[in-house]
Design an enzyme around this catalytic site. Structure first.
Site, PDB file in Angstrom:
ATOM      1  N   GLU A  64      54.624  73.023 -54.126  1.00 51.71           N
ATOM      2  CA  GLU A  64      53.886  72.137 -53.232  1.00 51.71           C
ATOM      3  C   GLU A  64      52.528  72.700 -52.813  1.00 51.71           C
ATOM      4  O   GLU A  64      52.406  73.869 -52.460  1.00 51.71           O
ATOM      5  CB  GLU A  64      54.724  71.856 -51.992  1.00 51.71           C
ATOM      6  N   LYS A 124      50.279  72.510 -49.959  1.00 50.63           N
ATOM      7  CA  LYS A 124      50.438  72.163 -48.544  1.00 50.63           C
ATOM      8  C   LYS A 124      49.570  73.102 -47.720  1.00 50.63           C
ATOM      9  O   LYS A 124      49.862  74.285 -47.600  1.00 50.63           O
ATOM     10  CB  LYS A 124      51.920  72.298 -48.163  1.00 50.63           C
ATOM     11  N   LYS A 167      53.079  63.110 -51.584  1.00 51.70           N
ATOM     12  CA  LYS A 167      53.843  63.485 -50.393  1.00 51.70           C
ATOM     13  C   LYS A 167      53.138  62.965 -49.143  1.00 51.70           C
ATOM     14  O   LYS A 167      52.088  63.466 -48.757  1.00 51.70           O
ATOM     15  CB  LYS A 167      53.973  65.012 -50.332  1.00 51.70           C
ATOM     16  N   GLU A 169      64.348  60.847 -49.563  1.00 49.08           N
ATOM     17  CA  GLU A 169      64.709  62.019 -48.759  1.00 49.08           C
ATOM     18  C   GLU A 169      65.679  61.673 -47.642  1.00 49.08           C
ATOM     19  O   GLU A 169      65.467  60.728 -46.891  1.00 49.08           O
ATOM     20  CB  GLU A 169      63.431  62.610 -48.175  1.00 49.08           C
ATOM     21  N   ASN A 194      66.536  67.140 -47.299  1.00 49.03           N
ATOM     22  CA  ASN A 194      65.558  67.949 -46.582  1.00 49.03           C
ATOM     23  C   ASN A 194      66.286  68.906 -45.644  1.00 49.03           C
ATOM     24  O   ASN A 194      66.996  68.475 -44.730  1.00 49.03           O
ATOM     25  CB  ASN A 194      64.595  67.058 -45.785  1.00 49.03           C
ATOM     26  N   GLU A 246      65.001  70.374 -50.548  1.00 54.75           N
ATOM     27  CA  GLU A 246      63.632  70.494 -50.047  1.00 54.75           C
ATOM     28  C   GLU A 246      63.572  71.369 -48.791  1.00 54.75           C
ATOM     29  O   GLU A 246      64.400  71.233 -47.906  1.00 54.75           O
ATOM     30  CB  GLU A 246      63.084  69.114 -49.667  1.00 54.75           C
ATOM     31  N   SER A 247      62.570  72.230 -48.743  1.00 56.78           N
ATOM     32  CA  SER A 247      62.212  73.005 -47.550  1.00 56.78           C
ATOM     33  C   SER A 247      63.124  74.211 -47.308  1.00 56.78           C
ATOM     34  O   SER A 247      64.332  74.174 -47.546  1.00 56.78           O
ATOM     35  CB  SER A 247      62.221  72.128 -46.293  1.00 56.78           C
TER      36      SER A 247
END
Length: 283
Positions: free
Chosen positions: A61, A63, A124, A173, A193, A223-224
């Protein structure tokens, strides 16, 4: 109790989209996208297929900041980082396009594409309106993120169908048991997530806990909060094929090199897992 940041973001997003429609009416944007699609020799690359075919499944990503952490890497350039991710072995790239909260822009996707990025790109953002799907298609995205927590099931299904109509895939998500019901809508990828969107508390165990509630035939994405290659190996054993990682790379001076190191360490972990499994066939 702290204000739910997701509610704040979505409320602002409604205002932002309304203002954008005044500047560029929906019909004009539709015409622009129609011309782009007509002129394409090939459709945007499939993110789902890229993840299913990949040995790493890393969605790296781009970000630059977040509401909870502030600036992560303010000087990072869309002309540099996404291409470096591709060279380092990413399966796909996620690019934040929300400006107010994440320091992103649609132009980042377009810029990376113009410079030769071939990987699937996830747009995103906090998508609540068909207008944003058109923006995603216009700038060169392959897929869009839809977030169950900010949409009713009807709204989500409607946006999913419209995304598919534009040739965009959908990463849907979810972050709790109730939201896994949205998987029945048939998204191309189901994301869990690990970061609670209201409190920003992160727990990778969320992916392990919710994995079994997702359809067997879906492409599962965690994710994350992933910072350990060993965690990716464990998630793969649970059926996950995509792993969205951003902050872990973006906090370094060279995100592409950080990704390359991560993949090397992940491959070493996979080899160790294979050796361990062969020595312990009953585990």
């Amino acid at each position: 109790m702290a204000k739910d940041i997701l509610q704040e973001i979505v409320a602002y997003k409604r205002i932002e989209v309304a203002e954008m429609k005044k500047t560029l009416p929906m019909c004009d944007l539709e015409q622009q996208v129609s011309q782009i699609i007509s002129a394409e020799s090939v459709a945007p690359p499939s993110m789902r297929q890229a993840l299913l075919d990949s040995e790493s499944g890393i969605i790296a990503e781009f970000k630059r900041r977040s509401p909870s952490k502030g600036w992560i890497n303010q000087s990072a350039e869309a002309a540099v980082v996404p291409i470096s991710y591709e060279k380092a072995g990413a399966s796909a790239v996620s690019i934040l396009t929300d400006k107010r909260y994440f320091g992103g822009e649609d132009a980042f996707v377009a810029e990376a594409r113009q410079l030769g990025l071939k990987l699937p790109v996830l747009y995103k953002n906090f998508v609540i309106d068909e207008y944003q799907l058109l923006l995603a298609r216009r700038c060169g995205a392959s897929a869009v993120l839809l977030i169950a927590a900010e949409l009713t099931k009807t709204e989500c299904g409607d946006l999913l169908r419209k995304a598919h109509g534009l040739g965009l895939e959908v990463l849907l998500e979810m972050h709790d048991e109730h939201e896994t019901e949205y998987a029945a809508l048939g998204p191309d990828m189901c994301g869990i997530n690990n970061r609670h969107l209201g409190t920003f508390v992160t727990d990778v165990n969320t992916s392990f806990q919710l994995s079994q509630l997702l359809p067997d035939n879906t492409c599962k994405v965690s994710e994350s909060g992933i910072s350990n290659p060993e965690t990716v190996c464990q998630l793969r054993e649970m059926g996950f094929r995509g792993f969205l990682i951003g902050e872990h790379f973006m906090r370094t001076t060279n995100p592409g090199h950080a990704l390359a190191d991560f993949i090397r360490n992940m491959q070493s972990s996979q080899i160790s897992h294979s050796i361990h499994s062969s020595h312990n066939p009953h585990q």
